[in-house]
Design a protein around this motif. Structure first.
Motif, PDB file in Angstrom:
ATOM      1  N   ILE A  38      -4.136  -4.365  -0.787  1.00 16.68           N
ATOM      2  CA  ILE A  38      -3.585  -3.673  -1.951  1.00 16.68           C
ATOM      3  C   ILE A  38      -2.199  -4.264  -2.174  1.00 16.68           C
ATOM      4  O   ILE A  38      -1.375  -4.325  -1.259  1.00 16.68           O
ATOM      5  CB  ILE A  38      -3.487  -2.162  -1.711  1.00 16.68           C
ATOM      6  N   LEU A  39      -1.946  -4.720  -3.381  1.00 18.63           N
ATOM      7  CA  LEU A  39      -0.670  -5.330  -3.721  1.00 18.63           C
ATOM      8  C   LEU A  39       0.185  -4.291  -4.432  1.00 18.63           C
ATOM      9  O   LEU A  39      -0.147  -3.861  -5.537  1.00 18.63           O
ATOM     10  CB  LEU A  39      -0.898  -6.549  -4.619  1.00 18.63           C
ATOM     11  N   VAL A  40       1.256  -3.866  -3.775  1.00 16.99           N
ATOM     12  CA  VAL A  40       2.134  -2.844  -4.329  1.00 16.99           C
ATOM     13  C   VAL A  40       3.330  -3.536  -4.961  1.00 16.99           C
ATOM     14  O   VAL A  40       4.157  -4.134  -4.272  1.00 16.99           O
ATOM     15  CB  VAL A  40       2.605  -1.854  -3.249  1.00 16.99           C
ATOM     16  N   LEU A  41       3.412  -3.472  -6.279  1.00 17.51           N
ATOM     17  CA  LEU A  41       4.506  -4.111  -7.008  1.00 17.51           C
ATOM     18  C   LEU A  41       5.661  -3.125  -7.092  1.00 17.51           C
ATOM     19  O   LEU A  41       5.530  -2.035  -7.655  1.00 17.51           O
ATOM     20  CB  LEU A  41       4.028  -4.547  -8.389  1.00 17.51           C
ATOM     21  N   THR A  42       6.794  -3.530  -6.527  1.00 12.26           N
ATOM     22  CA  THR A  42       7.905  -2.611  -6.380  1.00 12.26           C
ATOM     23  C   THR A  42       9.207  -3.318  -6.719  1.00 12.26           C
ATOM     24  O   THR A  42       9.227  -4.417  -7.261  1.00 12.26           O
ATOM     25  CB  THR A  42       7.903  -2.035  -4.937  1.00 12.26           C
ATOM     26  N   GLY A  43      10.327  -2.665  -6.409  1.00 14.29           N
ATOM     27  CA  GLY A  43      11.622  -3.243  -6.687  1.00 14.29           C
ATOM     28  C   GLY A  43      12.640  -2.787  -5.671  1.00 14.29           C
ATOM     29  O   GLY A  43      12.263  -2.502  -4.529  1.00 14.29           O
ATOM     30  N   GLY A  79      -9.103 -10.319  -7.802  1.00 15.16           N
ATOM     31  CA  GLY A  79      -9.803  -9.408  -6.906  1.00 15.16           C
ATOM     32  C   GLY A  79      -8.917  -8.501  -6.087  1.00 15.16           C
ATOM     33  O   GLY A  79      -9.392  -7.838  -5.159  1.00 15.16           O
ATOM     34  N   LEU A  80      -7.635  -8.446  -6.404  1.00 12.01           N
ATOM     35  CA  LEU A  80      -6.719  -7.594  -5.661  1.00 12.01           C
ATOM     36  C   LEU A  80      -6.584  -6.232  -6.330  1.00 12.01           C
ATOM     37  O   LEU A  80      -6.531  -6.138  -7.554  1.00 12.01           O
ATOM     38  CB  LEU A  80      -5.335  -8.247  -5.569  1.00 12.01           C
ATOM     39  N   ARG A  81      -6.527  -5.190  -5.523  1.00 14.92           N
ATOM     40  CA  ARG A  81      -6.167  -3.880  -6.051  1.00 14.92           C
ATOM     41  C   ARG A  81      -4.660  -3.853  -6.213  1.00 14.92           C
ATOM     42  O   ARG A  81      -3.914  -4.373  -5.367  1.00 14.92           O
ATOM     43  CB  ARG A  81      -6.596  -2.774  -5.095  1.00 14.92           C
ATOM     44  N   ILE A  82      -4.191  -3.235  -7.274  1.00 19.59           N
ATOM     45  CA  ILE A  82      -2.762  -3.233  -7.545  1.00 19.59           C
ATOM     46  C   ILE A  82      -2.251  -1.808  -7.706  1.00 19.59           C
ATOM     47  O   ILE A  82      -2.913  -0.945  -8.276  1.00 19.59           O
ATOM     48  CB  ILE A  82      -2.415  -4.063  -8.802  1.00 19.59           C
ATOM     49  N   ALA A  83      -1.066  -1.584  -7.178  1.00 16.92           N
ATOM     50  CA  ALA A  83      -0.378  -0.305  -7.309  1.00 16.92           C
ATOM     51  C   ALA A  83       1.056  -0.580  -7.738  1.00 16.92           C
ATOM     52  O   ALA A  83       1.567  -1.695  -7.563  1.00 16.92           O
ATOM     53  CB  ALA A  83      -0.415   0.466  -5.994  1.00 16.92           C
ATOM     54  N   LEU A  84       1.682   0.423  -8.293  1.00 21.00           N
ATOM     55  CA  LEU A  84       3.036   0.282  -8.810  1.00 21.00           C
ATOM     56  C   LEU A  84       3.930   1.322  -8.165  1.00 21.00           C
ATOM     57  O   LEU A  84       3.567   2.499  -8.090  1.00 21.00           O
ATOM     58  CB  LEU A  84       3.030   0.476 -10.335  1.00 21.00           C
ATOM     59  N   ALA A  85       5.094   0.894  -7.685  1.00 21.48           N
ATOM     60  CA  ALA A  85       6.087   1.815  -7.120  1.00 21.48           C
ATOM     61  C   ALA A  85       7.309   1.804  -8.017  1.00 21.48           C
ATOM     62  O   ALA A  85       7.971   0.771  -8.170  1.00 21.48           O
ATOM     63  CB  ALA A  85       6.466   1.394  -5.700  1.00 21.48           C
ATOM     64  N   THR A  86       7.624   2.941  -8.616  1.00 19.71           N
ATOM     65  CA  THR A  86       8.666   3.029  -9.631  1.00 19.71           C
ATOM     66  C   THR A  86       9.449   4.323  -9.471  1.00 19.71           C
ATOM     67  O   THR A  86       8.984   5.273  -8.833  1.00 19.71           O
ATOM     68  CB  THR A  86       8.031   2.967 -11.044  1.00 19.71           C
ATOM     69  N   ASN A  87      10.644   4.358 -10.062  1.00 23.37           N
ATOM     70  CA  ASN A  87      11.361   5.636 -10.080  1.00 23.37           C
ATOM     71  C   ASN A  87      10.910   6.511 -11.247  1.00 23.37           C
ATOM     72  O   ASN A  87      11.336   7.663 -11.355  1.00 23.37           O
ATOM     73  CB  ASN A  87      12.882   5.410 -10.110  1.00 23.37           C
ATOM     74  N   ALA A 144      -3.164  -2.510 -17.662  1.00 22.09           N
ATOM     75  CA  ALA A 144      -2.994  -3.587 -16.685  1.00 22.09           C
ATOM     76  C   ALA A 144      -3.908  -3.397 -15.480  1.00 22.09           C
ATOM     77  O   ALA A 144      -4.135  -4.345 -14.718  1.00 22.09           O
ATOM     78  CB  ALA A 144      -1.536  -3.662 -16.235  1.00 22.09           C
ATOM     79  N   GLY A 145      -4.415  -2.168 -15.276  1.00 23.99           N
ATOM     80  CA  GLY A 145      -5.372  -1.935 -14.204  1.00 23.99           C
ATOM     81  C   GLY A 145      -4.805  -1.392 -12.916  1.00 23.99           C
ATOM     82  O   GLY A 145      -5.460  -1.466 -11.866  1.00 23.99           O
ATOM     83  N   PHE A 146      -3.604  -0.813 -12.960  1.00 20.20           N
ATOM     84  CA  PHE A 146      -3.034  -0.232 -11.747  1.00 20.20           C
ATOM     85  C   PHE A 146      -3.894   0.934 -11.276  1.00 20.20           C
ATOM     86  O   PHE A 146      -4.236   1.831 -12.059  1.00 20.20           O
ATOM     87  CB  PHE A 146      -1.606   0.256 -12.006  1.00 20.20           C
ATOM     88  N   SER A 147      -4.231   0.937  -9.993  1.00 20.10           N
ATOM     89  CA  SER A 147      -5.073   2.001  -9.456  1.00 20.10           C
ATOM     90  C   SER A 147      -4.279   3.269  -9.188  1.00 20.10           C
ATOM     91  O   SER A 147      -4.842   4.370  -9.206  1.00 20.10           O
ATOM     92  CB  SER A 147      -5.762   1.540  -8.170  1.00 20.10           C
ATOM     93  N   ARG A 148      -2.993   3.108  -8.898  1.00 21.92           N
ATOM     94  CA  ARG A 148      -2.145   4.278  -8.670  1.00 21.92           C
ATOM     95  C   ARG A 148      -0.688   3.880  -8.866  1.00 21.92           C
ATOM     96  O   ARG A 148      -0.303   2.741  -8.642  1.00 21.92           O
ATOM     97  CB  ARG A 148      -2.347   4.863  -7.271  1.00 21.92           C
ATOM     98  N   VAL A 149       0.113   4.862  -9.254  1.00 25.30           N
ATOM     99  CA  VAL A 149       1.557   4.682  -9.411  1.00 25.30           C
ATOM    100  C   VAL A 149       2.260   5.679  -8.508  1.00 25.30           C
ATOM    101  O   VAL A 149       1.922   6.866  -8.512  1.00 25.30           O
ATOM    102  CB  VAL A 149       2.000   4.898 -10.881  1.00 25.30           C
ATOM    103  N   SER A 150       3.212   5.203  -7.717  1.00 20.89           N
ATOM    104  CA  SER A 150       4.045   6.125  -6.939  1.00 20.89           C
ATOM    105  C   SER A 150       5.363   6.307  -7.651  1.00 20.89           C
ATOM    106  O   SER A 150       5.968   5.342  -8.142  1.00 20.89           O
ATOM    107  CB  SER A 150       4.265   5.600  -5.517  1.00 20.89           C
ATOM    108  N   ILE A 151       5.796   7.556  -7.727  1.00 21.24           N
ATOM    109  CA  ILE A 151       7.068   7.908  -8.370  1.00 21.24           C
ATOM    110  C   ILE A 151       7.942   8.590  -7.341  1.00 21.24           C
ATOM    111  O   ILE A 151       7.505   9.519  -6.654  1.00 21.24           O
ATOM    112  CB  ILE A 151       6.835   8.830  -9.583  1.00 21.24           C
TER     113      ILE A 151
END
Length: 356
Positions: free
Chosen positions: A58-63, A83-91, A106-113
């Motif tokens: 799972i590729l978590v795109l963050t900052g 073929g990668l699952r993607i997640a987003l970590a954001t404020n 974009a296909g993000f499976s989940r977003v963390s806030i």
């Protein structure tokens, strides 16, 4: 042939260090400015190809705040096609109607806030910007409206430890699919508040024990993160209940260990440096110079972190070391040695108690 357990399960990728908030605990010491050396779009897409050719984490795109990257959704879509699952970590504060739709498309499976308080006074004081609490909750609502799963991530400190029950209820009320609790790691800005905000070892133990029992009643996934001795506590509490930890009763928590740095997870910085995790500021290699797979498989730093028999102090003597392993980042902060004993653990191994 590589077995699945030899590959990373999660890769956290700091696409940018730039951020619109000024969080007291920020790992990246991020600010609202342009940082030199950030990977450009072509390099980022090549890194995606590199990772996908080696593993399927799972590729978590963050900052920082990843929504500052103009090419965020291009990178995300490319990862999805590989073929990668993607997640987003954001404020969450930059999510408007258009952005929420873009996240979905974009296909993000989940977003963390990130939510670090039960109300605006608590959260905004920690995050450094007035209004960030309401804007984060608005972002969560907009994601929910377009059908994107989100979770709350909460860093526990002395400031908000007494709000945990209220934060749990807030997450439920707002429709979060999970609440992940992070125990403060003294790195980046976190070093500056370590003395004032870190929980004591005793309080740490109390909170994790409470969390273990509360997970049984929570209406969604309620999980401890960056808290390796939770996996010891889970086994101790299960024994008191007259049972053995198992996948059937405890889920994935029964199948993993506490510190996964370099064994189940790793971190890529905005400049392409590969680290064991985002909180352990040691570099195993750079994806602009070596392939991701070569770094993962051949880095001596990663190899040593995987050797639990190399753990020092009471961690090395502990009968729970295979389940816990202690936080390597906290050990590094405390001693300068990433294999030293976990400094925020009250447990005394049987071998130290017996004097052997």
């Amino acid at each position: 042939m590589r077995m699945p357990q030899d590959r990373p399960r999660l890769v956290f990728w700091e696409l940018t260090r730039r951020c619109n908030l000024r969080c007291a605990h920020c790992r990246a010491e991020a600010d609202d400015l342009i940082y030199e050396g950030e990977l450009d779009t072509a390099s980022a897409l090549a890194v995606v190809d590199d990772i996908a050719s080696f593993a399927e984490p799972i590729l978590v795109l963050t900052g920082g705040e990843p929504l500052y990257r103009a090419d965020l959704f291009e990178i995300a879509r490319h990862a999805l096609t590989r073929g990668l699952r993607i997640a987003l970590a954001t404020n969450g504060t930059l999510i408007d109607e258009h952005t929420a739709a873009s996240i979905r498309n974009a296909g993000f499976s989940r977003v963390s806030i990130s939510i670090d308080g039960a109300d605006a006074a608590s959260h905004d004081g920690f995050r450094g910007i007035l209004g960030s609490f309401e804007r984060a909750l608005t972002g969560a609502r907009l994601l929910q409206e377009v059908g994107v799963e989100f979770q709350f991530n909460t860093t526990i400190t002395k400031r908000n430890v007494d709000e945990m029950e209220a934060i749990l209820k807030l997450a439920e009320k707002r429709g979060a699919r999970a609440l992940h609790v992070f125990m403060l790691v003294p790195v980046g800005c976190g070093v500056e508040i370590a003395q004032s905000d870190m929980l004591s070892r005793e309080k740490y133990e109390e909170v994790l024990t409470w969390l273990y029992h509360r997970t049984k009643e929570a209406p969604f996934e309620f999980k401890a993160t960056c808290a390796p001795h939770y996996y010891r506590i889970m086994r101790q509490e299960a024994r008191r209940e007259g049972r053995t930890v198992s996948y059937e009763s405890d889920g994935m928590a029964a199948m993993t260990r506490g510190c996964l740095a370099a064994s189940g997870v790793c971190f890529i910085s905005h400049r392409g440096d590969v680290q064991p995790c985002g909180y352990l500021p040691l570099v195993a290699g750079n994806v602009l110079e070596k392939s991701f797979g070569e770094i993962w498989e051949n880095s001596e730093l990663f190899a040593r972190l995987r050797r639990i028999d190399d753990l020092g102090g009471k961690c090395g003597l502990c009968e729970y070391r295979a389940f816990c392993a202690g936080c390597r980042a906290r050990a590094y902060y405390d001693t300068g040695d990433y294999m030293a004993e976990e400094p925020y653990c009250v447990y005394e191994p049987k071998r130290t108690r017996s004097g052997t």
